[in-house]
Every structure is written in structure tokens, then in C-alpha cells.
Enzyme design. Structure first.
Site, PDB file in Angstrom:
ATOM      1  N   THR A  67     -33.963 -82.628  12.624  1.00  0.00           N
ATOM      2  CA  THR A  67     -35.229 -82.640  13.356  1.00  0.00           C
ATOM      3  C   THR A  67     -35.594 -84.059  13.767  1.00  0.00           C
ATOM      4  OG1 THR A  67     -37.492 -81.777  13.397  1.00  0.00           O
ATOM      5  CG2 THR A  67     -36.748 -82.679  11.284  1.00  0.00           C
ATOM      6  N   LYS A  71     -32.489 -85.803  16.463  1.00  0.00           N
ATOM      7  CA  LYS A  71     -31.779 -84.775  17.229  1.00  0.00           C
ATOM      8  C   LYS A  71     -30.815 -85.336  18.279  1.00  0.00           C
ATOM      9  CE  LYS A  71     -34.926 -80.869  16.827  1.00  0.00           C
ATOM     10  NZ  LYS A  71     -35.665 -79.832  17.530  1.00  0.00           N
ATOM     11  N   ASN A  92     -29.603 -79.564  16.719  1.00  0.00           N
ATOM     12  CA  ASN A  92     -30.544 -79.250  15.636  1.00  0.00           C
ATOM     13  C   ASN A  92     -29.854 -78.558  14.469  1.00  0.00           C
ATOM     14  OD1 ASN A  92     -30.205 -76.588  16.559  1.00  0.00           O
ATOM     15  ND2 ASN A  92     -32.294 -76.049  15.995  1.00  0.00           N
ATOM     16  N   ASP A 107     -32.259 -74.217  19.158  1.00  0.00           N
ATOM     17  CA  ASP A 107     -33.682 -74.134  19.545  1.00  0.00           C
ATOM     18  C   ASP A 107     -33.880 -73.246  20.783  1.00  0.00           C
ATOM     19  OD1 ASP A 107     -34.953 -75.661  17.580  1.00  0.00           O
ATOM     20  OD2 ASP A 107     -34.618 -77.549  18.641  1.00  0.00           O
ATOM     21  N   GLY A 132     -43.940 -79.665  30.179  1.00  0.00           N
ATOM     22  CA  GLY A 132     -43.208 -80.563  29.288  1.00  0.00           C
ATOM     23  C   GLY A 132     -41.733 -80.605  29.665  1.00  0.00           C
ATOM     24  N   ALA A 133     -41.152 -81.803  29.574  1.00  0.00           N
ATOM     25  CA  ALA A 133     -39.726 -81.954  29.870  1.00  0.00           C
ATOM     26  C   ALA A 133     -39.080 -82.820  28.788  1.00  0.00           C
ATOM     27  CB  ALA A 133     -39.538 -82.568  31.252  1.00  0.00           C
ATOM     28  N   ALA A 136     -37.866 -80.199  23.352  1.00  0.00           N
ATOM     29  CA  ALA A 136     -37.992 -78.739  23.255  1.00  0.00           C
ATOM     30  C   ALA A 136     -37.747 -78.098  24.615  1.00  0.00           C
ATOM     31  CB  ALA A 136     -39.379 -78.370  22.734  1.00  0.00           C
ATOM     32  N   TYR A 229     -46.656 -73.491  16.765  1.00  0.00           N
ATOM     33  CA  TYR A 229     -46.879 -72.341  15.879  1.00  0.00           C
ATOM     34  C   TYR A 229     -48.005 -72.602  14.880  1.00  0.00           C
ATOM     35  CZ  TYR A 229     -43.417 -75.247  13.499  1.00  0.00           C
ATOM     36  OH  TYR A 229     -42.738 -76.312  12.980  1.00  0.00           O
ATOM     37  N   GLY A 250     -45.180 -70.152  18.906  1.00  0.00           N
ATOM     38  CA  GLY A 250     -43.831 -70.661  18.652  1.00  0.00           C
ATOM     39  C   GLY A 250     -43.194 -70.217  17.346  1.00  0.00           C
TER      40      GLY A 250
HETATM   41  P1  NAP Z   1     -41.416 -84.549  23.293  1.00  0.00           P
HETATM   42  O1  NAP Z   1     -39.950 -84.833  23.340  1.00  0.00           O
HETATM   43  O2  NAP Z   1     -42.396 -85.628  22.985  1.00  0.00           O
HETATM   44  O3  NAP Z   1     -41.769 -83.942  24.739  1.00  0.00           O
HETATM   45  C1  NAP Z   1     -43.048 -83.532  25.137  1.00  0.00           C
HETATM   46  C2  NAP Z   1     -43.240 -83.952  26.584  1.00  0.00           C
HETATM   47  O4  NAP Z   1     -44.435 -83.331  27.069  1.00  0.00           O
HETATM   48  C3  NAP Z   1     -43.437 -85.479  26.750  1.00  0.00           C
HETATM   49  O5  NAP Z   1     -42.711 -85.923  27.863  1.00  0.00           O
HETATM   50  C4  NAP Z   1     -44.931 -85.595  26.977  1.00  0.00           C
HETATM   51  O6  NAP Z   1     -45.292 -86.710  27.708  1.00  0.00           O
HETATM   52  C5  NAP Z   1     -45.215 -84.329  27.749  1.00  0.00           C
HETATM   53  N1  NAP Z   1     -46.615 -83.947  27.721  1.00  0.00           N
HETATM   54  C6  NAP Z   1     -47.526 -84.128  26.734  1.00  0.00           C
HETATM   55  N2  NAP Z   1     -48.705 -83.578  27.094  1.00  0.00           N
HETATM   56  C7  NAP Z   1     -48.531 -83.040  28.331  1.00  0.00           C
HETATM   57  C8  NAP Z   1     -49.376 -82.334  29.228  1.00  0.00           C
HETATM   58  N3  NAP Z   1     -50.651 -82.093  28.915  1.00  0.00           N
HETATM   59  N4  NAP Z   1     -48.845 -81.912  30.407  1.00  0.00           N
HETATM   60  C9  NAP Z   1     -47.564 -82.171  30.715  1.00  0.00           C
HETATM   61  N5  NAP Z   1     -46.709 -82.854  29.908  1.00  0.00           N
HETATM   62  C10 NAP Z   1     -47.188 -83.276  28.737  1.00  0.00           C
HETATM   63  O7  NAP Z   1     -41.739 -83.377  22.270  1.00  0.00           O
HETATM   64  P2  NAP Z   1     -40.757 -82.162  21.890  1.00  0.00           P
HETATM   65  O8  NAP Z   1     -39.815 -82.594  20.836  1.00  0.00           O
HETATM   66  O9  NAP Z   1     -40.205 -81.572  23.139  1.00  0.00           O
HETATM   67  O10 NAP Z   1     -41.772 -81.162  21.175  1.00  0.00           O
HETATM   68  C11 NAP Z   1     -42.759 -80.487  21.934  1.00  0.00           C
HETATM   69  C12 NAP Z   1     -43.430 -79.460  21.023  1.00  0.00           C
HETATM   70  O11 NAP Z   1     -42.492 -78.437  20.699  1.00  0.00           O
HETATM   71  C13 NAP Z   1     -43.942 -80.019  19.686  1.00  0.00           C
HETATM   72  O12 NAP Z   1     -45.213 -79.484  19.450  1.00  0.00           O
HETATM   73  C14 NAP Z   1     -42.937 -79.477  18.689  1.00  0.00           C
HETATM   74  O13 NAP Z   1     -43.500 -79.299  17.405  1.00  0.00           O
HETATM   75  C15 NAP Z   1     -42.617 -78.143  19.331  1.00  0.00           C
HETATM   76  N6  NAP Z   1     -41.349 -77.531  18.888  1.00  0.00           N
HETATM   77  C16 NAP Z   1     -41.410 -76.277  18.423  1.00  0.00           C
HETATM   78  C17 NAP Z   1     -40.243 -75.651  18.013  1.00  0.00           C
HETATM   79  C18 NAP Z   1     -40.307 -74.241  17.479  1.00  0.00           C
HETATM   80  O14 NAP Z   1     -39.346 -73.823  16.842  1.00  0.00           O
HETATM   81  N7  NAP Z   1     -41.360 -73.492  17.730  1.00  0.00           N
HETATM   82  C19 NAP Z   1     -39.014 -76.325  18.107  1.00  0.00           C
HETATM   83  C20 NAP Z   1     -38.990 -77.614  18.620  1.00  0.00           C
HETATM   84  C21 NAP Z   1     -40.172 -78.219  19.020  1.00  0.00           C
HETATM   85  P3  NAP Z   1     -45.881 -88.003  26.900  1.00  0.00           P
HETATM   86  O15 NAP Z   1     -44.717 -88.513  26.117  1.00  0.00           O
HETATM   87  O16 NAP Z   1     -46.353 -88.912  27.969  1.00  0.00           O
HETATM   88  O17 NAP Z   1     -46.975 -87.468  26.020  1.00  0.00           O
END
Ligand code: NAP
Length: 284
Positions: A67, A71, A92, A107, A132-133, A136, A229, A250
Site C-alpha cells: 500500500t 505501490k 498491490n 485493485d 481523480g487520475a 486508484a 469506504y 468502496g
Molecule cells: P492519489 O494518488 O493522491 O490520487 C488522487 C487524485 O485526485 C490526485 O491527483 C488529486 O489531486 C485528485 N483530486 C483530489 N481532489 C479532487 C477533486 N475534488 N476533484 C478532482 N481531482 C481531485 O490517491 P489514490 O491513491 O488514487 O487514492 C484515492 C482514494 O482511493 C483514497 O481515498 C484511497 O483511500 C482510495 N482507495 C480505495 C481503495 C479501495 O479498495 N476501496 C483502494 C485504493 C485506494 P491533488 O493531488 O492535487 O489533491
């Protein structure tokens, strides 16, 4: 649970890992199937990642989850990387295959399974709108595209990230991929033409987080899913429900990425019900 000389070791590496739900979930699975194995959390600082993997190999750890923040960095320390994980550029799940560490990403596949479970939906021919990009989103987008999604629209606070991911999807899959401006006029039209809207940002985890999207853009008939989640009902999901959309959180993705990892490690069908029960107990 008994631990003896034959107990197999599995675990999670991350930093921090104190918040993780994976140990109870996987230990419930091992117990459920009567497998003599234990799943432990390992808090590993980035500078210790290489040493941790050498150590895990030396003591014969059978499998690991990976995690944040490892990753992506972990790829360079693995012996082999599965095709989907190579496209996502993140791992992962690590499987110890006869002493070699093979990297996978479950994932996105977990997300696809949760769509089926929560909405009875398969991605084939469907249009997705993803907020989001980041990590995840990359995993979800590639799994959706490789499962036959027709179109994926991406919006990120950092537009270059959405553009980069859309290009990578277009280059490597047959899915149409579009990166949109966050405040762009085409947002409404694109969402209207989407079957599913996904929040793949952390926005919504904290009570004071701003809205991730204007509720006026959500409509009846849309499927809205949040990768978050905890809390189980984010502001997005509450807004979407009020607008007549079907919603899910989630927890299904979390469960199914674990179910798929378990199968990769043990070759056995995971006891999903026991794992869900362990997860629900923690999420209550
Ligand atoms: P990450 O790599 O930080 O990517 C999130 C992206 O979203 C960043 O580029 C961020 O920009 C952007 N963002 C933030 N707020 C936004 C908004 N309001 N509108 C548009 N874009 C926005 O994070 P990640 O690792 O992908 O994780 C994202 C979420 O997924 C977390 O909450 C994590 O816990 C969850 N997750 C869940 C699972 C599951 O099994 N359910 C698995 C993996 C991840 P900035 O950097 O500028 O903020």
C-alpha cells in the site's frame, strides 16, 4: 489460531499501516479455510523497502499486499510483473512463486467485481466518468478498459495527470479515453452520457472536505460509486441518492481486491462471505 513451525507468513507493507483492514480480512479467510497461515501488517519506511523485500524473500514470506507509499516504487525490486500491473505502473499484491516475487495489481479487478456485486453490472460497452487520475484511478481505468468499457472520461485537480492517463489508456487499450477540464462546460453532457460516475479521489474522507462534484450534475438512473469506504456514506453518495442515483461505496473494491489476492497466493477460492463479515465488523 495456532502458530507453529509450518505457519506460512503473509502480510501488508506500507507506511503507515495502522489504519489497515486487511489483516482481519485475510486472517478470517485463512481461518475459514483452515489454512495454517498468518497475515501481518509491516510498517516499512520508504528507505527500508528494498531491505524488507530481501528479508521477506529470505524468510519465505508467501505473499504480500503493498500500500501507500510503496505501490509504484516496489516495481523495481520485483522479479516479474504481470501485464496489467505493468500498464497501471503499480503493484498491490506480490506472490512468492518458487522464490521469485511476482507483482500484480488487484485493485482495478476488485473494483470491476464490486460493480457486478453492487450494481449487477459488467463494464463492457459502458461509459464511465472518473473523478481523480491518481493511483486508484489508474488501476480502475485500466481494468475497466481491459474489460471492454466503451469510454472513460477523466477529471483531476491536476489536469496534466488526467491527460497523461487518458493518453496511456488510448495507447494501450481500445477504450475511448478523454481528459476534461474540472470546470469545463462539457462536464454536464459527459455525465449525462455516462452509465457510472466514480469518485477515485480522497475527497470525502474528512467531514469538512468540499463537494467533489456539483450535485446538479448528477441524475436519476446514474450509478455513482465512491472508492472511499470510511465513511460508508460520503457527501457524494448522499447527494447522488437524493438525486435518484444508485450508490455504492468502496468496501466492495476493498473486499474483492483481497479476494483476488487470496486466490493468487493460495490457488484457492477465497471465502468472500467470511472476509466480508470481518470487514463489516471493522467498518461498523
Ligand atoms: P492519489 O494518488 O493522491 O490520487 C488522487 C487524485 O485526485 C490526485 O491527483 C488529486 O489531486 C485528485 N483530486 C483530489 N481532489 C479532487 C477533486 N475534488 N476533484 C478532482 N481531482 C481531485 O490517491 P489514490 O491513491 O488514487 O487514492 C484515492 C482514494 O482511493 C483514497 O481515498 C484511497 O483511500 C482510495 N482507495 C480505495 C481503495 C479501495 O479498495 N476501496 C483502494 C485504493 C485506494 P491533488 O493531488 O492535487 O489533491
Amino acid at each position: 489460531m495456532k502458530v507453529d513451525a509450518k505457519t506460512e507468513i503473509y502480510g501488508l507493507i506500507g507506511y503507515p499501516v495502522k489504519h489497515t483492514y486487511s489483516p482481519p480480512m485475510h486472517n478470517a479467510a485463512f481461518n475459514g479455510l483452515g489454512i495454517n497461515a498468518v497475515y501481518l501488517p509491516f510498517e516499512v519506511k520508504p528507505e527500508n523497502l528494498k531491505d524488507m523485500l530481501s528479508y521477506a524473500k529470505a524468510v519465505g514470506v508467501r505473499g504480500l499486499n503493498v500500500t501507500i507509499p510503496h505501490k509504484e516504487n516496489v516495481l523495481r525490486f520485483l522479479d516479474e510483473i504481470d501485464t496489467e500491473a505493468s500498464l497501471i505502473k503499480a503493484v498491490n499484491t506480490i506472490v512468492n512463486k518458487n522464490g521469485a516475487f511476482i507483482g500484480y495489481n488487484t485493485d482495478g479487478k476488485g473494483f470491476v467485481s464490486s460493480l457486478k456485486e453492487d450494481f449487477g453490472m459488467t463494464p463492457k460497452g459502458k461509459n464511465f466518468f472518473i473523478l481523480g487520475a491518481g493511483g486508484a484511478s489508474r488501476a480502475i481505468s485500466f481494468s475497466l478498459a481491459l474489460s471492454g468499457a466503451a469510454r472513460i472520461v477523466l477529471v483531476d485537480a491536476i489536469r496534466e495527470k488526467a491527460i497523461k492517463l487518458a493518453r496511456s489508456l488510448a495507447r494501450n487499450t481500445s477504450c475511448e479515453a478523454i481528459a476534461l477540464k474540472r470546470e469545463g462546460r462539457t462536464m454536464k453532457e459527459m455525465i449525462l452520457n455516462s452509465h457510472v460516475l466514480v469518485n477515485a479521489t480522497p475527497c470525502g474522507m474528512k467531514p469538512r472536505d468540499p463537494r467533489v462534484i456539483d450535485p446538479a450534475l448528477l441524475h436519476e438512473g446514474l450509478y455513482v460509486t465512491d472508492v472511499i469506504y470510511n465513511p460508508g456514506m460520503t457527501r457524494l453518495l448522499k447527494d447522488a441518492k437524493k438525486r435518484g442515483a444508485r450508490v455504492s461505496n468502496g468496501s466492495g473494491m476493498l473486499l474483492h481486491q483481497g479476494v483476488i489476492a487470496f486466490k493468487l497466493w493460495t490457488g484457492k477460492k477465497a471465502p468472500a462471505k467470511a472476509m466480508r463479515k470481518a470487514l463489516d465488523k471493522l467498518l461498523k
